[in-house]
Design a protein around this motif. Structure first.
Motif, PDB file in Angstrom:
ATOM      1  N   LEU A  72     -66.865  -8.859 -47.341  1.00 22.52           N
ATOM      2  CA  LEU A  72     -65.500  -9.559 -47.416  1.00 22.52           C
ATOM      3  C   LEU A  72     -64.687  -8.710 -48.435  1.00 22.52           C
ATOM      4  O   LEU A  72     -63.453  -8.855 -48.055  1.00 22.52           O
ATOM      5  CB  LEU A  72     -65.895 -11.003 -48.162  1.00 22.52           C
ATOM      6  CG  LEU A  72     -64.930 -11.839 -48.496  1.00 22.52           C
ATOM      7  CD1 LEU A  72     -64.082 -12.336 -46.821  1.00 22.52           C
ATOM      8  CD2 LEU A  72     -65.300 -13.187 -48.826  1.00 22.52           C
ATOM      9  N   PHE A  73     -64.961  -8.129 -49.471  1.00 21.09           N
ATOM     10  CA  PHE A  73     -64.100  -7.748 -50.419  1.00 21.09           C
ATOM     11  C   PHE A  73     -63.567  -6.569 -49.686  1.00 21.09           C
ATOM     12  O   PHE A  73     -62.417  -6.228 -49.753  1.00 21.09           O
ATOM     13  CB  PHE A  73     -64.922  -7.207 -51.654  1.00 21.09           C
ATOM     14  CG  PHE A  73     -64.080  -6.509 -52.834  1.00 21.09           C
ATOM     15  CD1 PHE A  73     -63.249  -7.259 -53.768  1.00 21.09           C
ATOM     16  CD2 PHE A  73     -63.830  -5.222 -52.684  1.00 21.09           C
ATOM     17  CE1 PHE A  73     -62.619  -6.609 -54.647  1.00 21.09           C
ATOM     18  CE2 PHE A  73     -62.847  -4.502 -53.876  1.00 21.09           C
ATOM     19  CZ  PHE A  73     -62.431  -5.433 -54.815  1.00 21.09           C
ATOM     20  N   LEU A  77     -59.569  -5.754 -48.555  1.00 16.90           N
ATOM     21  CA  LEU A  77     -58.586  -4.794 -48.830  1.00 16.90           C
ATOM     22  C   LEU A  77     -58.126  -4.024 -47.547  1.00 16.90           C
ATOM     23  O   LEU A  77     -56.877  -3.836 -47.658  1.00 16.90           O
ATOM     24  CB  LEU A  77     -59.547  -3.543 -49.333  1.00 16.90           C
ATOM     25  CG  LEU A  77     -59.708  -3.570 -51.105  1.00 16.90           C
ATOM     26  CD1 LEU A  77     -60.482  -2.559 -51.516  1.00 16.90           C
ATOM     27  CD2 LEU A  77     -58.324  -3.632 -51.729  1.00 16.90           C
TER      28      LEU A  77
ATOM     29  N   ILE B  61     -65.996 -17.194 -52.227  1.00 19.58           N
ATOM     30  CA  ILE B  61     -65.370 -16.535 -51.016  1.00 19.58           C
ATOM     31  C   ILE B  61     -63.746 -16.407 -51.432  1.00 19.58           C
ATOM     32  O   ILE B  61     -63.028 -15.306 -51.247  1.00 19.58           O
ATOM     33  CB  ILE B  61     -65.331 -17.330 -49.945  1.00 19.58           C
ATOM     34  CG1 ILE B  61     -66.747 -17.215 -48.976  1.00 19.58           C
ATOM     35  CG2 ILE B  61     -64.099 -17.322 -48.907  1.00 19.58           C
ATOM     36  CD1 ILE B  61     -66.981 -18.002 -47.887  1.00 19.58           C
ATOM     37  N   THR B  64     -63.373 -13.539 -54.423  1.00 21.32           N
ATOM     38  CA  THR B  64     -63.405 -12.207 -53.605  1.00 21.32           C
ATOM     39  C   THR B  64     -62.091 -12.083 -52.967  1.00 21.32           C
ATOM     40  O   THR B  64     -61.396 -11.007 -53.063  1.00 21.32           O
ATOM     41  CB  THR B  64     -64.508 -12.289 -52.732  1.00 21.32           C
ATOM     42  OG1 THR B  64     -65.892 -12.667 -53.064  1.00 21.32           O
ATOM     43  CG2 THR B  64     -64.860 -10.680 -52.227  1.00 21.32           C
ATOM     44  N   ILE B  65     -61.795 -13.106 -52.095  1.00 21.30           N
ATOM     45  CA  ILE B  65     -60.319 -12.807 -51.346  1.00 21.30           C
ATOM     46  C   ILE B  65     -59.292 -12.491 -52.153  1.00 21.30           C
ATOM     47  O   ILE B  65     -58.391 -11.625 -51.926  1.00 21.30           O
ATOM     48  CB  ILE B  65     -60.180 -14.020 -50.242  1.00 21.30           C
ATOM     49  CG1 ILE B  65     -61.307 -13.892 -49.103  1.00 21.30           C
ATOM     50  CG2 ILE B  65     -58.552 -13.764 -49.680  1.00 21.30           C
ATOM     51  CD1 ILE B  65     -61.056 -14.954 -48.247  1.00 21.30           C
ATOM     52  N   LEU B  67     -59.305 -11.681 -55.562  1.00 23.68           N
ATOM     53  CA  LEU B  67     -59.372 -10.139 -56.176  1.00 23.68           C
ATOM     54  C   LEU B  67     -58.974  -9.040 -55.214  1.00 23.68           C
ATOM     55  O   LEU B  67     -58.101  -7.983 -55.491  1.00 23.68           O
ATOM     56  CB  LEU B  67     -60.790 -10.100 -56.535  1.00 23.68           C
ATOM     57  CG  LEU B  67     -61.053  -8.940 -57.537  1.00 23.68           C
ATOM     58  CD1 LEU B  67     -60.089  -9.067 -58.881  1.00 23.68           C
ATOM     59  CD2 LEU B  67     -62.461  -8.814 -57.881  1.00 23.68           C
ATOM     60  N   ALA B  68     -59.518  -9.054 -54.059  1.00 25.10           N
ATOM     61  CA  ALA B  68     -59.472  -8.073 -53.095  1.00 25.10           C
ATOM     62  C   ALA B  68     -57.946  -7.857 -52.688  1.00 25.10           C
ATOM     63  O   ALA B  68     -57.367  -6.714 -52.796  1.00 25.10           O
ATOM     64  CB  ALA B  68     -60.480  -7.973 -51.899  1.00 25.10           C
ATOM     65  N   SER B  69     -57.056  -9.150 -52.404  1.00 26.44           N
ATOM     66  CA  SER B  69     -55.984  -9.153 -52.195  1.00 26.44           C
ATOM     67  C   SER B  69     -55.090  -8.581 -53.209  1.00 26.44           C
ATOM     68  O   SER B  69     -54.114  -7.742 -52.855  1.00 26.44           O
ATOM     69  CB  SER B  69     -55.385 -10.406 -51.760  1.00 26.44           C
ATOM     70  OG  SER B  69     -56.332 -11.203 -50.737  1.00 26.44           O
ATOM     71  N   VAL B  71     -55.742  -6.324 -55.573  1.00 30.55           N
ATOM     72  CA  VAL B  71     -55.987  -4.845 -55.433  1.00 30.55           C
ATOM     73  C   VAL B  71     -55.258  -4.377 -54.528  1.00 30.55           C
ATOM     74  O   VAL B  71     -54.443  -3.237 -54.327  1.00 30.55           O
ATOM     75  CB  VAL B  71     -57.425  -4.584 -55.662  1.00 30.55           C
ATOM     76  CG1 VAL B  71     -57.776  -3.116 -55.189  1.00 30.55           C
ATOM     77  CG2 VAL B  71     -58.380  -5.165 -56.834  1.00 30.55           C
ATOM     78  N   GLY B  72     -55.258  -4.673 -53.271  1.00 33.67           N
ATOM     79  CA  GLY B  72     -54.569  -4.184 -51.798  1.00 33.67           C
ATOM     80  C   GLY B  72     -53.182  -4.117 -52.177  1.00 33.67           C
ATOM     81  O   GLY B  72     -52.819  -3.194 -51.567  1.00 33.67           O
ATOM     82  N   LEU B  73     -52.562  -5.323 -52.638  1.00 29.92           N
ATOM     83  CA  LEU B  73     -51.365  -5.222 -52.429  1.00 29.92           C
ATOM     84  C   LEU B  73     -50.650  -4.417 -53.487  1.00 29.92           C
ATOM     85  O   LEU B  73     -49.770  -3.804 -53.319  1.00 29.92           O
ATOM     86  CB  LEU B  73     -50.791  -6.794 -52.854  1.00 29.92           C
ATOM     87  CG  LEU B  73     -50.719  -7.836 -51.838  1.00 29.92           C
ATOM     88  CD1 LEU B  73     -50.580  -9.227 -52.128  1.00 29.92           C
ATOM     89  CD2 LEU B  73     -50.027  -7.406 -50.734  1.00 29.92           C
TER      90      LEU B  73
END
Lengths: 97, 280
Positions: A72-73, A77, B61, B64-65, B67-69, B71-73
């Motif tokens: 999911l991580f 990304l 969930i 995680t979403i 945190l990852a968002s 980082v991605g942004l």
């Protein structure tokens, strides 16, 4: 999975592939990279699978759940970063015009 | 029952938006809007999947979403325009990696659940998404490394490279059959993952930096195919449709890019051509 389900899914696969083939035609070279980037973001659809794997309550199959969370991580990304990067490219494009 | 129908209908809407989005991405005037449509489709797919009866633990969930968002942004915002292709390669690798993990997660659950015998069809889906996803992961990471200068950008070729890859591929085919026939033996699965990761590295290192955009486009197509096969494991149509769309359109785009660069796909894949010097 029953044979009927499998056949139905194969129909979906084959027809969607044909749509994919037909969608890309006469794309101007300047759009090659944004298009690649945009479809890369779409390939992050595996996030749906990751959600299903990360979803169950902890306890039943902890390893599966952990793998799901990591998936999911990575998928998030891919999706968020992918769309953001594509949008930045296309924004640039518009300004130049 | 209602919930399942709602999810399926939402997946259908998402699929349509993906098709329209890709179509619009191919025209200068509509490209940005097309990307937004496709992002909207993804949002719909994610939100309705949260309604799935198997999805219960929202805390992990959402954490995680988020945190990852973030980082991605952050990364997407900071990256220089000139570094875009390598960024795409990196994100694409993560997508491939996610497919490997999804397939492995489902495999693990089925193998360790005494009540379930993994069907052959699921086994085929597992080995294909693991193999293609793993090649995408390491291949994209090498492409990222070459473009960002972290790895030597030149074509790295050595004697016996193609026979080695062929042998490795044959090994992967054999391991795949073993996993399908004897899913309870974890060792086969681990060896399959390892061999596929290695093949991804070996197939991209002989390709020079100038050809990387074509390679990234091809790997992008692969990550779609990997996602598509996870759809067969999970019996999920939106995964199959979007994965197939990306897989097919990615192949066509790769061909178009090759033509624009006056290269043939085969020569790009065999590697070591058009390079100032091949270090052997």
């Amino acid at each position: 999975m029953s044979v009927e389900t499998l056949i139905a899914l194969l129909y979906v696969l084959v027809l969607a592939s044909f749509v994919g083939f037909e969608l890309i035609a006469k794309v101007p070279p300047t759009l090659h990279t944004p298009l690649m980037s945009g479809s890369n973001a779409i390939s992050g659809i595996t996030i749906v699978g990751a959600l299903i794997c990360a979803g169950p309550l902890p306890g039943s199959f902890p390893t599966s759940k952990i793998l799901g969370i990591v998936a999911l991580f990575l998928a998030t990304l891919n999706v968020v970063g992918g769309y953001a990067v594509t949008d930045r490219m296309l924004q640039m494009f518009k300004k130049k015009k | 029952m209602d919930r399942t129908i709602l999810i399926q209908l939402a997946y259908l809407i998402a699929s349509v938006l993906f098709v329209v989005g890709i179509k619009m991405l191919g025209k200068t005037s509509t490209a940005r809007q097309g990307n937004t449509y496709s992002a909207l489709a993804m949002l719909i797919a994610v939100v309705v999947t949260l309604l799935d009866r198997n999805v219960l633990s929202y805390t992990e969930i959402f954490a995680t979403i988020i945190l990852a968002s973030a980082v991605g942004l952050y990364v997407a915002k900071k990256v220089e325009m000139t570094q875009m292709p390598e960024m795409v390669a990196l994100f694409n690798g993560f997508g491939g990696g996610a497919s490997v993990l999804v397939a492995t997660s489902e495999y693990w659950r089925m193998v360790h659940d005494a009540d379930i015998v993994m069907p052959i069809v699921t086994g085929v889906g597992v080995v294909l998404s693991v193999f293609i996803g793993a090649v995408t992961l390491t291949g994209s990471l090498v492409a990222y490394g070459k473009l960002s200068g972290k790895v030597n950008g030149q074509a790295i070729t050595f004697g016996g490279q193609h026979p080695l890859n062929a042998v490795l591929f044959l090994g992967i085919v054999i391991l795949s059959v073993m996993v399908i026939l004897d899913p309870n033996n974890d060792l086969y699965m681990m060896m399959l993952i390892g061999a596929s990761l290695l093949l991804g590295i070996l197939t991209v290192i002989p390709i020079g930096g100038a050809d990387m955009p074509v390679v990234i486009s091809l790997l992008n197509s692969y990550s779609g195919v990997a996602a598509c096969f996870t759809g067969f494991i999970l019996n999920n149509q939106v995964l199959i449709i979007s994965g197939a769309l990306v897989g097919a359109s990615g192949i066509i785009l790769t061909q178009i890019m090759c033509k624009a660069m006056n290269r043939s796909l085969v020569s790009v894949l065999l590697g070591g051509f058009g390079q100032t010097s091949g270090s052997s």
